[in-house]
Design a protein around this motif. Structure first.
Motif, PDB file in Angstrom:
ATOM      1  N   ARG A  26     -21.776 -24.319   3.049  1.00 38.98           N
ATOM      2  CA  ARG A  26     -21.159 -23.134   2.437  1.00 38.98           C
ATOM      3  C   ARG A  26     -21.941 -22.682   1.212  1.00 38.98           C
ATOM      4  NH1 ARG A  26     -15.441 -24.337   0.087  1.00 38.98           N
ATOM      5  NH2 ARG A  26     -16.820 -25.576  -1.244  1.00 38.98           N
ATOM      6  N   ALA A  27     -22.417 -23.647   0.411  1.00 41.76           N
ATOM      7  CA  ALA A  27     -23.189 -23.303  -0.785  1.00 41.76           C
ATOM      8  C   ALA A  27     -24.521 -22.649  -0.432  1.00 41.76           C
ATOM      9  CB  ALA A  27     -23.431 -24.564  -1.619  1.00 41.76           C
ATOM     10  N   LEU A  28     -25.089 -23.029   0.714  1.00 41.02           N
ATOM     11  CA  LEU A  28     -26.428 -22.563   1.074  1.00 41.02           C
ATOM     12  C   LEU A  28     -26.452 -21.295   1.914  1.00 41.02           C
ATOM     13  CD1 LEU A  28     -28.186 -25.914   1.992  1.00 41.02           C
ATOM     14  CD2 LEU A  28     -28.694 -24.447   0.046  1.00 41.02           C
ATOM     15  N   VAL A  29     -25.336 -20.964   2.555  1.00 42.41           N
ATOM     16  CA  VAL A  29     -25.360 -19.897   3.557  1.00 42.41           C
ATOM     17  C   VAL A  29     -25.755 -18.546   2.957  1.00 42.41           C
ATOM     18  CG1 VAL A  29     -22.919 -19.189   3.384  1.00 42.41           C
ATOM     19  CG2 VAL A  29     -24.123 -19.048   5.593  1.00 42.41           C
ATOM     20  N   GLY A  30     -25.484 -18.353   1.684  1.00 38.57           N
ATOM     21  CA  GLY A  30     -25.857 -17.093   1.030  1.00 38.57           C
ATOM     22  C   GLY A  30     -27.271 -17.089   0.500  1.00 38.57           C
ATOM     23  N   ASP A  31     -28.058 -18.149   0.809  1.00 42.33           N
ATOM     24  CA  ASP A  31     -29.451 -18.273   0.366  1.00 42.33           C
ATOM     25  C   ASP A  31     -29.549 -18.158  -1.163  1.00 42.33           C
ATOM     26  OD1 ASP A  31     -32.152 -18.701   0.694  1.00 42.33           O
ATOM     27  OD2 ASP A  31     -32.613 -16.575   0.947  1.00 42.33           O
ATOM     28  N   PRO A  32     -28.845 -19.037  -1.896  1.00 43.35           N
ATOM     29  CA  PRO A  32     -28.824 -18.928  -3.358  1.00 43.35           C
ATOM     30  C   PRO A  32     -30.133 -19.369  -3.995  1.00 43.35           C
ATOM     31  CG  PRO A  32     -27.733 -20.935  -2.694  1.00 43.35           C
ATOM     32  CD  PRO A  32     -28.059 -20.192  -1.417  1.00 43.35           C
ATOM     33  N   LYS A  33     -30.365 -18.882  -5.198  1.00 37.75           N
ATOM     34  CA  LYS A  33     -31.543 -19.299  -5.956  1.00 37.75           C
ATOM     35  C   LYS A  33     -31.329 -20.661  -6.606  1.00 37.75           C
ATOM     36  CE  LYS A  33     -32.827 -14.515  -7.116  1.00 37.75           C
ATOM     37  NZ  LYS A  33     -31.703 -13.839  -6.450  1.00 37.75           N
ATOM     38  N   LEU A  34     -30.060 -21.016  -6.816  1.00 35.70           N
ATOM     39  CA  LEU A  34     -29.733 -22.226  -7.568  1.00 35.70           C
ATOM     40  C   LEU A  34     -28.502 -22.896  -6.968  1.00 35.70           C
ATOM     41  CD1 LEU A  34     -29.927 -24.066 -10.140  1.00 35.70           C
ATOM     42  CD2 LEU A  34     -28.542 -22.331 -11.313  1.00 35.70           C
ATOM     43  N   VAL A  39     -24.340 -18.460   9.828  1.00 36.54           N
ATOM     44  CA  VAL A  39     -23.474 -19.642   9.783  1.00 36.54           C
ATOM     45  C   VAL A  39     -23.917 -20.662  10.816  1.00 36.54           C
ATOM     46  CG1 VAL A  39     -21.132 -20.511  10.148  1.00 36.54           C
ATOM     47  CG2 VAL A  39     -21.489 -18.416   8.838  1.00 36.54           C
ATOM     48  N   GLU A  40     -24.199 -20.221  12.026  1.00 41.10           N
ATOM     49  CA  GLU A  40     -24.646 -21.150  13.065  1.00 41.10           C
ATOM     50  C   GLU A  40     -25.950 -21.840  12.664  1.00 41.10           C
ATOM     51  OE1 GLU A  40     -24.812 -18.747  16.564  1.00 41.10           O
ATOM     52  OE2 GLU A  40     -22.675 -19.039  17.059  1.00 41.10           O
ATOM     53  N   ALA A  41     -26.844 -21.098  12.025  1.00 39.57           N
ATOM     54  CA  ALA A  41     -28.132 -21.668  11.616  1.00 39.57           C
ATOM     55  C   ALA A  41     -27.951 -22.731  10.530  1.00 39.57           C
ATOM     56  CB  ALA A  41     -29.059 -20.560  11.128  1.00 39.57           C
ATOM     57  N   ILE A  42     -27.105 -22.460   9.545  1.00 41.89           N
ATOM     58  CA  ILE A  42     -26.942 -23.421   8.448  1.00 41.89           C
ATOM     59  C   ILE A  42     -26.150 -24.638   8.898  1.00 41.89           C
ATOM     60  CG2 ILE A  42     -24.817 -22.526   7.377  1.00 41.89           C
ATOM     61  CD1 ILE A  42     -27.993 -23.748   5.570  1.00 41.89           C
TER      62      ILE A  42
END
Length: 229
Positions: free
Chosen positions: A154-162, A122-125
């Motif tokens: 929030r959308a990116l924190v899980g490292d999504p493919k899309l 979270v801190e990184a994103i």
């Protein structure tokens, strides 16, 4: 990454049958930035819901990384969404009672990521989205542009493919809207696949592929030169 074949979505009531999508054939490869446009009621939101696995087609097939998902249970779809997709909405959809940090952390809790690792990610994103100085603030203490930065984090924190974005600048002024589209473009240039539904011709200029829908049918599908540097 995505392959839709002869995809149709029909909504039925006792009195009315409405075809929201009609025989859609569409392939999206990894690394693309796709803008989906069209007038209100043309099927854009329905298509985005299906791409986001929040709805299923009436007929036709939907393949995600080679797997047909029409037969998946809701639990399987939820797991796939959590692991692979990030959503950005026009209305931000932040939880007012949670801080910026806690809002961004939430998807990782759903993934059962350990607390120490959640803090690091979270801190990184937040730093990447240049909103780390607001980590302890609540959504109502932020500007619209800042709230959308949190939503993107929030959308990116899980490292999504899309990343799927539904009118991401709809509630923003032009300056903050440009910042959000620039963020999405930069994320795409770093390798994230992005699909944006938009009414804005200006927002569509950030994409390298343009799709236009009309009355539930795919009328235009073309590669375009990115007009915004």
């Amino acid at each position: 990454m995505i392959k839709l074949t002869n995809l149709t979505r029909v909504f039925r009531t006792q009195q009315v049958e409405t075809t929201a999508l009609n025989n859609i054939n569409l392939t999206v490869t990894e690394g693309e930035f796709v803008a989906i446009m069209g007038p209100s009621g043309c099927g854009k939101s329905t298509l985005l819901s299906i791409l986001g696995m929040l709805d299923l087609p009436t007929n036709g097939s939907f393949e995600f990384f080679g797997q047909r998902i029409e037969g998946y249970s809701e639990k399987q779809l939820a797991q796939l969404r959590t692991a692979s997709l990030g959503f950005v909405f026009q209305s931000f959809n932040l939880i007012d009672e949670l801080t910026v940090f806690e809002n961004v952390e939430l998807p990782l809790q759903y993934q059962n990521v350990a607390k120490k690792q959640r803090k690091i990610r979270v801190e990184a994103i937040l730093k990447r989205m240049e909103i780390d100085h607001r980590a302890d603030h609540f959504p109502q203490q932020l500007s619209g542009g800042q709230q959308q930065r949190v939503a993107v984090a929030r959308a990116l924190v899980g490292d999504p493919k899309l990343i799927l974005a539904d009118e991401p600048t709809g509630n923003l002024d032009s300056k903050n809207g440009e910042e959000v589209m620039t963020m999405l473009r930069d994320l795409n240039r770093q390798g994230t696949t992005v699909i944006v539904v938009t009414h804005s011709e200006n927002d569509a200029k950030y994409a390298n592929r343009l799709i236009r829908l009309f009355d539930g049918q795919l009328m235009v599908d073309k590669s375009v030169l990115v007009e915004v540097a």
